[in-house]
Enzyme design. Sequence first.
Site, PDB file in Angstrom:
ATOM      1  N   HIS A  69       0.843  -1.202   0.000  1.00  0.00           N
ATOM      2  CA  HIS A  69       0.000   0.000   0.000  1.00  0.00           C
ATOM      3  C   HIS A  69       0.875   1.249   0.000  1.00  0.00           C
ATOM      4  CE1 HIS A  69      -3.080  -2.565   2.349  1.00  0.00           C
ATOM      5  NE2 HIS A  69      -3.619  -2.340   1.164  1.00  0.00           N
ATOM      6  N   LYS A 107     -16.313  -6.375   7.101  1.00  0.00           N
ATOM      7  CA  LYS A 107     -15.165  -7.195   7.484  1.00  0.00           C
ATOM      8  C   LYS A 107     -14.948  -7.109   8.983  1.00  0.00           C
ATOM      9  CE  LYS A 107     -12.402  -6.434   3.292  1.00  0.00           C
ATOM     10  NZ  LYS A 107     -11.091  -5.968   2.816  1.00  0.00           N
ATOM     11  N   ARG A 138      -2.880  -6.235  -7.788  1.00  0.00           N
ATOM     12  CA  ARG A 138      -1.704  -7.100  -7.660  1.00  0.00           C
ATOM     13  C   ARG A 138      -1.605  -8.131  -8.771  1.00  0.00           C
ATOM     14  NH1 ARG A 138      -3.418  -7.473  -1.872  1.00  0.00           N
ATOM     15  NH2 ARG A 138      -4.751  -9.001  -2.828  1.00  0.00           N
ATOM     16  N   SER A 164      -2.849  -7.390   3.145  1.00  0.00           N
ATOM     17  CA  SER A 164      -3.123  -7.243   4.578  1.00  0.00           C
ATOM     18  C   SER A 164      -3.546  -8.575   5.187  1.00  0.00           C
ATOM     19  CB  SER A 164      -4.226  -6.203   4.802  1.00  0.00           C
ATOM     20  OG  SER A 164      -3.805  -4.930   4.412  1.00  0.00           O
TER      21      SER A 164
END
Length: 170
Positions: free
Chosen positions: A22, A46, A95, A133
């Site tokens: 990030h 989440k 990604r 993460s």
Amino acid sequence: MSQPPSILAVFPGTFDPITRGHEEMIRRAARLFDRFIVAVAAGHHKKTLFTLQERMDMARGVFADVPQLSVHSFSGLMRDFVVEQGAQVMVRGVRGVTDFDYEVQLAGMNRKLMPEVETLFMAPGEQYQHVSSTYVREIATLGGDVQALVSPLVYERLMQRVQQRRSEAP
């Protein structure tokens, strides 16, 4: 001669925790814009390891040296936050192919919801393409070394949280 308009970009995410991936993308992106917001999502969908305030504090600490960057929180639709801020660009990290498929669909929906805002995709440097993460949290929780994957500030807070969780476990 008049000045060109100031361009505001937003990089939204949950950042639980903010990783070197990030950080690298945000630093590169922030150089491209006059003003830049890291928008930390409340993450209502989440279960986060860190509170919203903790995630914002970590982001502020990591980017304290970037003068045109500010950190804000948002809940609800990302669209509402981006429009409320008056942003012209939304930056999204990608990604790999799986991220790209999801992000292209999201960008299409966002274009319908806010046609005046462009979505810019950025890939992390190759040394961070595997970092997420989720992986950082899992590796740290299982006792693995994540020191190279997060900034020193984030590493310290992550290790404190992991220790706290271990001491609370039955």
